[in-house]
Design a protein around this motif. Structure first.
Motif, PDB file in Angstrom:
ATOM      1  N   VAL A  88       0.830  -1.208   0.000  1.00 56.33           N
ATOM      2  CA  VAL A  88       0.000   0.000   0.000  1.00 56.33           C
ATOM      3  C   VAL A  88       0.865   1.260   0.000  1.00 56.33           C
ATOM      4  CG1 VAL A  88      -0.247   0.109   2.535  1.00 56.33           C
ATOM      5  CG2 VAL A  88      -2.013   1.092   1.097  1.00 56.33           C
ATOM      6  N   GLU A  91       2.404   1.773  -3.523  1.00 52.80           N
ATOM      7  CA  GLU A  91       1.375   2.266  -4.463  1.00 52.80           C
ATOM      8  C   GLU A  91       1.034   3.732  -4.186  1.00 52.80           C
ATOM      9  OE1 GLU A  91      -0.691  -2.160  -4.761  1.00 52.80           O
ATOM     10  OE2 GLU A  91      -1.618  -0.606  -3.546  1.00 52.80           O
ATOM     11  N   ALA A  92       0.929   4.082  -2.916  1.00 48.48           N
ATOM     12  CA  ALA A  92       0.594   5.477  -2.576  1.00 48.48           C
ATOM     13  C   ALA A  92       1.708   6.414  -3.041  1.00 48.48           C
ATOM     14  CB  ALA A  92       0.381   5.612  -1.068  1.00 48.48           C
ATOM     15  N   ASP A 162      -0.506  11.556   0.118  1.00 52.72           N
ATOM     16  CA  ASP A 162      -0.916  10.161  -0.128  1.00 52.72           C
ATOM     17  C   ASP A 162      -0.173   9.219   0.810  1.00 52.72           C
ATOM     18  OD1 ASP A 162      -2.685  10.247  -2.561  1.00 52.72           O
ATOM     19  OD2 ASP A 162      -0.943  11.284  -3.376  1.00 52.72           O
ATOM     20  N   ALA A 166      -1.410   5.976   3.491  1.00 51.86           N
ATOM     21  CA  ALA A 166      -0.915   4.590   3.497  1.00 51.86           C
ATOM     22  C   ALA A 166      -0.274   4.259   4.847  1.00 51.86           C
ATOM     23  CB  ALA A 166       0.086   4.398   2.365  1.00 51.86           C
ATOM     24  N   SER A 224      -2.399  -5.387   1.444  1.00 55.50           N
ATOM     25  CA  SER A 224      -2.806  -3.984   1.547  1.00 55.50           C
ATOM     26  C   SER A 224      -2.800  -3.355   0.160  1.00 55.50           C
ATOM     27  CB  SER A 224      -1.860  -3.225   2.493  1.00 55.50           C
ATOM     28  OG  SER A 224      -0.541  -3.215   1.989  1.00 55.50           O
ATOM     29  N   HIS A 225      -3.580  -2.309   0.015  1.00 52.47           N
ATOM     30  CA  HIS A 225      -3.758  -1.742  -1.324  1.00 52.47           C
ATOM     31  C   HIS A 225      -4.183  -0.273  -1.229  1.00 52.47           C
ATOM     32  CE1 HIS A 225      -4.352  -1.816  -5.570  1.00 52.47           C
ATOM     33  NE2 HIS A 225      -5.659  -1.784  -5.550  1.00 52.47           N
ATOM     34  N   TYR A 226      -3.789   0.520  -2.257  1.00 50.08           N
ATOM     35  CA  TYR A 226      -4.133   1.949  -2.293  1.00 50.08           C
ATOM     36  C   TYR A 226      -4.879   2.265  -3.571  1.00 50.08           C
ATOM     37  CZ  TYR A 226      -3.498   6.978  -1.531  1.00 50.08           C
ATOM     38  OH  TYR A 226      -3.708   8.312  -1.289  1.00 50.08           O
ATOM     39  N   LYS A 228      -6.609   5.619  -5.540  1.00 47.66           N
ATOM     40  CA  LYS A 228      -6.705   7.085  -5.497  1.00 47.66           C
ATOM     41  C   LYS A 228      -7.525   7.567  -6.680  1.00 47.66           C
ATOM     42  CE  LYS A 228      -3.602  11.122  -5.994  1.00 47.66           C
ATOM     43  NZ  LYS A 228      -2.191  11.553  -5.904  1.00 47.66           N
ATOM     44  N   SER A 241      -9.200   9.021  -1.679  1.00 48.19           N
ATOM     45  CA  SER A 241      -8.350   7.838  -1.802  1.00 48.19           C
ATOM     46  C   SER A 241      -8.577   6.946  -0.596  1.00 48.19           C
ATOM     47  CB  SER A 241      -6.878   8.229  -1.901  1.00 48.19           C
ATOM     48  OG  SER A 241      -6.453   8.822  -0.697  1.00 48.19           O
ATOM     49  N   ALA A 243      -6.634   3.700   1.626  1.00 47.58           N
ATOM     50  CA  ALA A 243      -5.572   2.731   1.903  1.00 47.58           C
ATOM     51  C   ALA A 243      -6.195   1.661   2.795  1.00 47.58           C
ATOM     52  CB  ALA A 243      -4.415   3.406   2.618  1.00 47.58           C
ATOM     53  N   ALA A 318     -10.712  -0.729  -3.455  1.00 48.90           N
ATOM     54  CA  ALA A 318      -9.485  -1.217  -2.802  1.00 48.90           C
ATOM     55  C   ALA A 318      -9.724  -2.588  -2.168  1.00 48.90           C
ATOM     56  CB  ALA A 318      -9.030  -0.209  -1.749  1.00 48.90           C
TER      57      ALA A 318
END
Ligand SMILES: Cc1cc2nc3c(=O)[nH]c(=O)nc-3n(C[C@H](O)[C@H](O)[C@H](O)COP(=O)(O)OP(=O)(O)OC[C@H]3O[C@@H](n4cnc5c(N)ncnc54)[C@H](O)[C@@H]3O)c2cc1C
Length: 325
Positions: A88, A91-92, A162, A166, A224-226, A228, A241, A243, A318
């Motif tokens: 996450v 990605e953020a 961002d 996260a 985990s994942h982000y 936006k 967004s 997270a 997400a």
């Protein structure tokens, strides 16, 4: 622009001493935010303390399996441990700014960057955050980009980072040092809600330096994942967004952390959404319930009601991505 004294700090102690002795001194790291604020007359530091020569740019493993990321580590950091164990965050970071800015911007500076509210950034407008007691031009102006959660009658600006969103989902801690020694600030507690004193943006003291960001080895962090949502595919701040970090055990969600960006004056921990998930399988029903709960307490203004559905949608996307179909 007003004159200031430039100091290239030789060690952390020197930086802290200058901060402690000079109430309006400011640290400069990547300078991608601070220089524009100085140029536009929004900040007028007496001293600029350049910390780029300090040994704070390393990413290192913690004995407990977590990670320590130095405050001067750039936002373009490429590290397999971040990619693998804390996706996450990777990605953020990639979703923020442009490659050029990420090459310069640092973790410490990213967390402390100032709000992007147009009324804060243009000194001709009233802004309680910039000039306490002057009012908030956003309340009678365009609030389409402003916050829907955690606002007050004094400020409705949105927190821009961002990375911080996260880090909240990862339960990070911020390692800081000041004249009285080192302490850790949980990321949840770093940024303040505006209340009646929006100029008091963070709990970091004026004479403290951020040394590092610490990521504990939580079971949820690997899953985990982000997501936006922004106006265009690059170079734009978040409109909303999410997270998310989820720990699954025996097919059910054992624990989760959900954080929202672009909708509140600080990274917004969506605890009601977490409660809606915990103990359930990660299926469509649980995801729908979490997405709905994510905006509990939202108080949108007439021109930003769209953010309620946008915030729910980024949470839904997400979590659906984590579910894997
Ligand atoms: C065009 C543009 C687009 C952008 N888009 C995004 C985006 O989509 N997402 C996003 O998250 N960000 C975005 N940003 C913001 C950018 O990420 C920040 O400007 C950057 O992260 C700030 O880091 P810096 O090191 O340059 O900070 P600086 O400008 O050097 O400092 C910022 C603040 O942090 C303080 N500071 C810095 N380091 C420390 C430390 N170690 N201890 C104590 N205080 C410290 C400074 O005193 C200052 O108050 C964008 C910026 C631009 C210009």
């Amino acid at each position: 622009m007003e004159p200031f004294q430039y100091i290239r700090a030789r060690d952390v102690g020197e930086a802290i001493r200058v901060l402690a002795d000079n109430p309006t001194a400011a640290v400069i790291a990547g300078g991608t935010d601070l220089t524009t604020l100085i140029r536009d007359g929004i900040r007028r530091p007496s001293h600029l303390i350049d910390i780029n020569g300090l040994d704070l740019a390393e990413v290192s493993a913690r004995p407990d399996g977590g990670l320590r990321i130095g405050a001067l580590c750039r936002n373009a950091v490429s590290d397999k441990r971040i990619e693998r164990n804390f996706p996450v965050l990777a990605e953020a970071l990639r979703s923020g700014a442009s490659p050029q800015i990420r090459n310069r911007a640092t973790f410490g500076g990213n967390l402390l960057q100032r709000v992007r509210c147009p009324y804060y950034r243009v000194p001709e407008f009233a802004c309680n955050r910039r000039d306490p007691g002057s009012g908030c031009a956003a309340l009678s102006g365009d609030s389409s980009r402003q916050a829907i959660l955690g606002t007050s009658g004094a400020c409705v600006a949105v927190h821009p980072s961002d990375c911080a969103v996260a880090l909240q989902a990862l339960d990070a801690e911020i390692l800081v040092r000041g004249p009285r020694g080192e302490r850790r600030i949980p990321i949840d507690a770093l940024h303040r809600l505006p209340g009646r004193t929006p100029a008091e943006e963070v709990t970091l003291r004026r004479d403290e330096l951020i040394l590092a960001v610490e990521l504990p080895p939580r079971a949820s962090s690997e899953r985990s994942h982000y997501v936006k949502f922004r106006d265009r595919a690059s170079y734009a701040f978040s409109l909303a967004s999410a997270a998310v970090a989820v720990e699954l055990r025996g097919g059910r969600i054992r624990s989760s952390r959900i954080s929202l960006g672009g909708v509140a004056p600080k990274p917004w921990r969506a605890e009601a959404a977490e409660r809606a998930l915990n103990g359930r399988p990660l299926d469509k029903d649980a995801i729908d319930a979490a997405a709905k709960a994510a905006t509990n307490g939202a108080a949108p203004r007439p021109d930003n009601t769209y953010k309620v559905s946008l915030a729910r949608e980024v949470v839904r996307q997400a979590l659906t991505e984590l579910k894997g179909d």
